[in-house]
Design an enzyme around this catalytic site. Structure first.
Site, PDB file in Angstrom:
ATOM      1  N   VAL A  87       3.650   1.267   2.581  1.00 40.42           N
ATOM      2  CA  VAL A  87       3.387   0.185   3.531  1.00 40.42           C
ATOM      3  C   VAL A  87       3.969  -1.100   2.953  1.00 40.42           C
ATOM      4  CG1 VAL A  87       1.631  -1.089   4.804  1.00 40.42           C
ATOM      5  CG2 VAL A  87       1.238   1.311   4.221  1.00 40.42           C
ATOM      6  N   SER A 136      -0.361   9.372   1.164  1.00 41.09           N
ATOM      7  CA  SER A 136       0.297  10.667   1.208  1.00 41.09           C
ATOM      8  C   SER A 136       1.466  10.668   2.187  1.00 41.09           C
ATOM      9  CB  SER A 136      -0.714  11.740   1.602  1.00 41.09           C
ATOM     10  OG  SER A 136      -1.320  11.430   2.840  1.00 41.09           O
ATOM     11  N   GLY A 181       0.816  -1.200   0.000  1.00 41.25           N
ATOM     12  CA  GLY A 181       0.000   0.000   0.000  1.00 41.25           C
ATOM     13  C   GLY A 181       0.850   1.250   0.000  1.00 41.25           C
ATOM     14  N   ASP A 230     -10.684  10.234   9.954  1.00 37.29           N
ATOM     15  CA  ASP A 230     -10.553   9.763   8.562  1.00 37.29           C
ATOM     16  C   ASP A 230     -11.204   8.396   8.415  1.00 37.29           C
ATOM     17  OD1 ASP A 230      -9.880   9.935   5.893  1.00 37.29           O
ATOM     18  OD2 ASP A 230      -7.842   9.179   6.167  1.00 37.29           O
TER      19      ASP A 230
END
Length: 352
Positions: free
Chosen positions: A25, A21, A18, A135
């Site tokens: 990962v 911003s 992954g 988020d």
């Protein structure tokens, strides 16, 4: 620190799984134990700040509904830049966004009910401690190997001035993903726990429709953001939802944050407390250990096995938590695929 476990001392970095911003990962293996975990890495100033914020918050938490922080370290990159690595537990099932795509783009209401209950447990834990996730969306809700739910990605999370209900924190800059943001957050009026409840409602719409909230109005992004922030409108509710489900969404998606129900109140809503109408599946159903496990009948021509392909009816009985199984993602219309891509990193990114 409550959520901190033994930090990996020697580890091997695996493939990238992954990015965002903040940085990237990777999967990783602990050389001492053989255990698999995840490493989030950042070297830019903003990325390091985001990861430090995530680590500072996660190390205070200890809940079965919150992804565990295993530690962090700093290293020096090839060009001499300071690099932060954040170690997190590996959630084998991927995200709810991954899961919805693997099961035809949308999930059954009974499954949404189960997942929503666990998301609320995580939010309730956070809110009692004066923490706003800030988020919440399906991409940031992860599944474990048994189908359990954990909240993740705390890079935008904020600690309130007080753990008392109704307290707020001011923001010098907006942080989060725009289509899931509460109106008051987009207006930069500060945020409190009610902001997470709005995002929860948007995430339920995402699970139920396989599309981001406000998906019918994304052709003009700036006009849409103004509408979310300043109009009297709310995202379109799923047309096939039950009366209890629609009422639950109405309690989440009140434009006035003072009118939204709290996470504790929502845990006692009939949508959450009602008896599971699909109880007969409980004995036979099992959750995948990975999202890859659900690819039971994709690309049969590449398989060397001689077994008979499963018919849709047979597959539905084996995967009861899908509302409508797609043997191939091609059954998603181009319009639906474009809409779902709108919350990818190229379009609607997490603003930090």
């Amino acid at each position: 620190m409550a959520g901190k476990c033994s930090q990996p001392r020697e580890w091997i970095k695996g493939n990238v799984i992954g990015s965002g911003s903040f940085g990237v990962v990777n999967l990783a293996i602990n050389k001492a134990t053989g255990g698999i975990f995840v490493v989030k890495s950042a070297s830019s100033g903003a990325g390091v700040q985001s990861l430090e914020n995530e680590a500072n918050i996660l190390e205070l938490l200890d809940s079965p509904y919150i992804v565990r922080c295993l530690g962090r370290d700093f290293s020096t990159g090839a060009n001499g830049e300071r690099k932060l690595n954040l170690f997190l537990e590996y959630m084998a099932g991927g995200s709810l966004a991954d899961l919805a795509q693997k099961f035809g783009g949308a999930l059954d209401e009974t499954v949404i009910q189960v997942y929503t209950r666990e998301i609320l447990q995580g939010l309730s834990y956070l809110h009692r401690r004066g923490i706003v996730h800030n988020d919440l969306k399906c991409k940031n809700v992860l599944l474990g190997p048994t189908g359990n739910i954990k909240l993740a990605d705390f890079g935008c999370a904020k600690r309130l001035n007080s753990s008392q209900a109704g307290s707020k924190v001011s923001q010098q800059s907006i942080c989060g993903t725009p289509l899931w943001m509460a109106p008051e957050v987009l207006r930069n009026e500060g945020l409190d726990t009610a902001s997470d409840i709005w995002s929860l409602g948007c995430s339920i719409i995402e699970m139920a429709t396989g599309r981001p909230p406000w998906a019918d109005e994304v052709s003009n992004p700036m006009a849409l953001l103004l509408k979310i922030a300043c109009s009297s409108g709310v995202p379109q509710f799923p047309t096939n939802f039950s009366k209890e489900g629609l009422d639950f969404l109405a309690k989440c998606l009140q434009r006035d944050p003072k009118l939204r129900w709290t996470s504790e109140e929502l845990l006692n809503h009939p949508f959450i407390t009602r008896k599971n109408v699909m109880a007969p599946y409980e004995e036979d159903a099992c959750s995948p250990t990975s999202i890859l496990d659900v690819q039971l009948n994709e690309e049969d021509s590449d398989s060397d096995c001689d077994s008979e392909p499963l018919h849709n009816e047979e597959l539905s009985s084996k995967v009861p938590f899908s509302t409508r199984y797609n043997r191939f993602r091609g059954r998603l219309t181009r319009k639906q695929q474009r809409e779902y891509d709108l919350h990818s990193n190229e379009k609607w990114i997490t603003v930090r």
